[in-house]
Each structure stands twice: as structure tokens, then as C-alpha cells.
Design a protein around this motif. Structure first.
Motif, short mmCIF file in Angstrom:
data_model
loop_
_atom_site.label_atom_id
_atom_site.label_comp_id
_atom_site.label_asym_id
_atom_site.label_seq_id
_atom_site.Cartn_x
_atom_site.Cartn_y
_atom_site.Cartn_z
N LEU A 57 3.90 6.86 -6.36
CA LEU A 57 3.42 7.17 -5.24
C LEU A 57 2.26 6.78 -4.97
O LEU A 57 1.16 6.64 -6.02
N SER A 58 1.52 6.58 -3.80
CA SER A 58 0.17 5.87 -3.57
C SER A 58 -0.37 6.90 -2.74
O SER A 58 -0.03 8.10 -2.27
N PRO A 59 -1.94 6.72 -2.56
CA PRO A 59 -2.69 7.59 -1.68
C PRO A 59 -2.01 7.72 -0.27
O PRO A 59 -1.72 6.67 0.37
N ALA B 165 -4.78 12.17 -2.66
CA ALA B 165 -5.98 11.66 -2.19
C ALA B 165 -6.37 10.02 -1.92
O ALA B 165 -5.64 9.31 -2.79
N ASP B 166 -7.09 9.43 -1.08
CA ASP B 166 -7.32 8.28 -0.94
C ASP B 166 -8.50 7.55 -1.74
O ASP B 166 -9.33 7.18 -1.63
N VAL B 167 -7.87 7.68 -3.22
CA VAL B 167 -8.94 7.14 -4.30
C VAL B 167 -8.31 5.97 -5.15
O VAL B 167 -9.06 5.50 -6.23
N GLY B 168 -7.09 5.54 -4.81
CA GLY B 168 -6.24 4.69 -5.59
C GLY B 168 -5.55 5.26 -6.62
O GLY B 168 -5.88 6.15 -7.20
N VAL C 212 -6.36 7.84 -9.67
CA VAL C 212 -5.77 9.10 -9.91
C VAL C 212 -4.95 9.26 -11.07
O VAL C 212 -5.41 10.26 -11.95
N ILE C 213 -4.34 8.28 -11.59
CA ILE C 213 -3.76 8.39 -13.03
C ILE C 213 -4.79 8.56 -14.04
O ILE C 213 -4.53 9.38 -15.13
N GLY C 214 -5.81 7.73 -13.92
CA GLY C 214 -6.95 7.88 -15.05
C GLY C 214 -7.63 9.13 -14.94
O GLY C 214 -7.75 9.57 -16.21
#
Length: 251
Positions: A31-33, A78-81, A85-87
Motif C-alpha cells: 500500500l502507498s500513501p 498519509a502522504d509521507v512515503g 510509514v513502515i519505519g
């Protein structure tokens, strides 16, 4: 009290488990932002938990601005990459509970910067609010009344005067937690009440005179006893050791 602490600990474990499962879901489905997460009902069924637990976990992710919930539409990444997000999700799951010592150390770091900015940026109204908080504190302390709340309100007035909304928000979070602990933990020695008043007044005067360097020095001197207390924290067996969670748990 013990049962309540155990409940909070269990809730934190449940939320961390759900967050780790959401992290795995994002990774597995790539899944992506901007992509939409499954509904609360779907996540509850998939993770074999209650919708309430899912809702609390989502609320925590919103607090860290990792997802955004849109009423009647759903929850979106959210649009943070994706990597970011995973990190952050990994860090959230690994994050240990916050204890008294770590809260105080964070507070001291923040307050040094806060008082410096307050001395530079304070307005006339800010100064009036700090003075009012100081005199309320002084009155209660010298009357041998519990002045913990007034002391913390004095520091919050300084945080507000800094003009930095992010620092102010962090201070509000930390001090609200510390207020509960301070009521159960005797931190300061009030044998010399005038000495305590003078330390606070030195901070006030430095802000009044808009002297950032002196303000920082006064704040650091003010916290000297508290730093010594924290350094001996583990040795003091009579000190109340709370179980604190700074994450957005809906407390």
C-alpha cells in the motif's frame, strides 16, 4: 491501582499488536500513501479483535499523522512515503513505556529552549501571565500549601510565551503526566521556601528583562535539585514508580 496499571499495560500490548499487523498489511499489499485501509469491521475480523481496539489503534496512528480518517469514507495512509510509514510503525511497536526519569529529562531539555525563546519573544500579556502564575505559586508555597499545580502552571505560562506552538504542545503533554506523578512523589525539599521562590523569581526577572542567556542559566539552576533526584531515582526505593504511556492512548 495495580489492576488499573495492568489494564493499561494490556491495552498497550493489544494496540502494539494491531499496529504491527497493520504494518504487515501495508507491506504485504504494498500500500502507498493515499491508499485506503480496510474498514474497522474488516480489520477487526482479520485480526480477530474488537472494533474498539481497532479504533484506538487507528486513533494512535492519526496522532502520529501516519493515517487520515475521513468521515463516511474511510482511513487512508498519509502522504509521507511508504518507507517512512513502515519505519515509524516499527519504532512505535518497539517504543518502551515512558518512565518518570525520561519524562523529567525531556522536560528539562525542552524548558531550556522554552525559556530562551520566552525571553526573546514574550509579549506584555505573556509577561503578565507569567507574573500571575509566579505570584500564585509564591502565595501557596509560603502558606505551606500544596503548590505543585501552581508551579507547573508557571512553567506552562513560560512555554506559551515562547511563541513556539509545537514546544507548547509537547510541554502540555509532558506536564499533564508529571502533575499526576508529582502528587504522589515528593521531589523538592521545601525546608527553605524563600530559596525556592527566589529560583522562580530569577527566571521571571530574566524573561522580564529579555535576557535569554540569564534565563537559561536560571532555569538550569532551578532544575539542579530535580536532576540530582533523577540521578538517584533507581536508588530511592520509596519513590512511586509509575507506568506511563506517552503515546496517544485516549487517557
Amino acid at each position: 491501582m495495580k489492576s488499573e496499571r495492568n489494564t493499561k499495560k494490556d491495552n498497550r500490548k493489544t494496540q502494539n499488536l494491531i499496529i504491527s499487523q497493520i504494518r504487515d498489511l501495508i507491506t504485504h499489499k504494498n500500500l502507498s500513501p493515499g491508499d485506503k485501509l480496510p474498514s474497522e469491521r474488516e480489520l477487526a475480523e482479520k485480526f480477530d479483535t474488537s472494533r474498539r481496539n481497532i479504533r484506538e489503534a487507528i486513533k494512535k496512528l492519526e496522532f502520529y499523522e501516519l493515517v487520515k480518517s475521513v468521515p463516511q469514507t474511510g482511513t487512508f495512509i498519509a502522504d509521507v512515503g511508504q518507507v517512512a510509514v513502515i519505519g515509524i510503525l516499527n519504532d512505535m511497536v518497539a517504543l518502551e513505556k515512558q518512565n518518570f526519569k525520561s519524562l523529567v529529562e525531556t522536560r528539562i531539555l525542552l524548558e531550556s529552549k522554552t525559556v530562551l525563546l520566552a525571553a526573546k519573544n514574550r509579549t506584555k500579556t505573556d509577561l503578565e501571565n507569567i507574573e500571575k502564575a509566579f505570584f500564585n505559586y509564591k502565595k501557596k508555597l509560603l502558606n505551606m500549601e500544596n503548590s505543585i499545580q501552581e508551579d507547573l502552571l508557571f512553567h506552562l505560562a513560560i512555554a506559551k510565551a515562547s511563541g513556539n506552538s509545537t514546544i507548547n504542545e509537547l510541554m502540555l503533554q509532558i506536564i499533564s503526566k508529571l502533575l499526576t506523578i508529582y502528587r504522589k512523589t515528593r521531589v523538592s525539599d521545601e525546608k527553605d521556601l524563600d530559596y525556592e521562590v527566589n529560583k522562580h523569581e530569577a527566571i521571571l526577572n530574566a524573561i522580564k528583562n529579555q535576557d535569554p542567556k540569564l534565563a537559561v542559566e536560571a532555569m538550569e539552576f532551578h532544575f539542579k535539585l530535580l536532576i540530582e533526584f533523577c540521578n538517584n531515582f533507581d536508588k530511592n526505593k520509596k519513590v512511586f514508580t509509575p507506568d506511563i504511556d506517552l503515546q496517544a492512548s485516549g487517557d
